[in-house]
Scaffold this active site. Structure first.
Site: not given
Length: 348
Positions: A186, A188
């Protein structure tokens, strides 16, 4: 007005569990099975509360077949067709109580979810998964799903703060997925600057959920069995794993051979690869928030499962918890600057 929260927030790497006096003679005495009664569905769960993540490189039917033998759980990814679900259900009826059907908030996702749950009533768990669980749209979607499926246990997320855990539970969810940005594939936090250290998120969200008789899943951030134990110690009812279960025979992802070594592709579900595969590419208005990696092939997942379970058993003996249920009550975290000595490894 911008505001700075000066409270220290911690991740799994920032702490160790303090050992405590124990009456246990052997790891074999530890009972890892948990039983939960869910607030909104009124259903019961019994099993070892470790979940394979609903990623197409992890949450596969092949993974579910193995995990259910150990009473572990699988959040099956949303890209299987209804026919594939029916075939799996007819051949593996014993696994159905240990898996969830996953869905996003799109209308086509919801239609597919309805078809699966209507065709296979033995599937009693739903995993509603979006990257940002803070939107009003998602809260309304959870309410709609609860109205449509009053007796199904709903997992929903992801969020990282107590007030949103409470909102989702009061909207009909039973188990809240906690974690924004900690996953191994991830990005993000890099792309958006948004996130929350996972250990602190779990502790705060567990406190909020348990006050309403709800439950939480620690989703992301575990890189070894010790991290799984820390998540349980911090109050997580379930722990969801992605990267730790990637790269196995039962995992999805293309198998690659290079210089005599085998690798499996593993990618985030908001990565460019996933969006090309399922959405025709990255939309102009958004950025990829995941990456693609090649994981050295690990063989059968059964060996990894035994390693994880064995690690948690050992944790329980170190802190004097005869049952996993007692682990959070027996947990004292100590802050550290170093987890392991990295002389003979790349670990830090």
């Amino acid at each position: 007005m911008p505001h700075i929260d000066n409270d220290v927030k911690l991740d799994f790497k920032d702490v160790l569990l303090r050992p405590k006096r124990s009456t246990l003679k052997s790891r074999s005495e530890v009972d890892l099975t948990r039983s939960f009664a869910f607030r909104n569905s009124k259903q019961m769960y019994t099993g070892i509360p470790i979940i394979a993540a609903n990623m197409d490189t992890v949450g596969t039917f092949e993974m579910a077949k193995v995990l259910c033998k150990f009473s572990l759980f699988t959040a099956v990814h949303k890209h299987y067709s209804l026919e594939q679900w029916k075939e799996f259900a007819s051949q593996n009826p014993d696994c159905l109580e240990h898996l969830a059907a996953s869905s996003g908030t799109g209308s086509s996702d919801f239609e597919q979810l309805e078809q699966i749950l209507n065709a296979i009533p033995q599937v009693k768990y739903v995993c509603l998964d979006v990257a940002n669980g803070y939107s009003e749209h998602f809260v309304e979607f959870v309410k709609d799903v609860r109205k449509r499926f009053p007796e199904h246990t709903i997992m929903a997320g992801n969020v990282v703060t107590g007030e949103m855990v409470e909102e989702l539970i009061l909207s009909g969810a039973d188990i809240i997925k906690v974690g924004i940005g900690p996953g191994s594939v991830c990005t993000t936090r890099k792309k958006t600057g948004v996130g929350y250290p996972q250990l602190s998120a779990v502790m705060e969200c567990a406190d909020a959920a348990h006050g309403l008789k709800g439950h939480i899943i620690s989703d992301g951030g575990c890189s070894c069995p010790g991290d799984v134990a820390k998540a349980f110690g911090a109050g997580a009812d379930f722990v969801m794993l992605g990267g730790m279960l990637a790269g196995h025979s039962e995992s999805g992802g293309e198998l690659i051979e290079r210089n005599g070594r085998k690798y499996k592709l593993f990618y985030g579900m908001s990565s460019e690869m996933a969006m090309k595969k399922y959405a025709g590419g990255v939309a102009e208005y958004r950025a990829s928030e995941g990456k693609t990696v090649e994981v050295p092939f690990k063989g059968d997942v059964e060996h990894t499962i035994r390693d994880i379970i064995g690690g948690i058993r050992s944790t329980c003996t170190y802190v004097g918890a005869a049952k996993q249920k007692e682990l959070s009550r027996r947990t004292t975290f100590i802050r550290v600057t170093q987890q392991v000595k990295p002389i003979f490894s790349d670990e830090s």
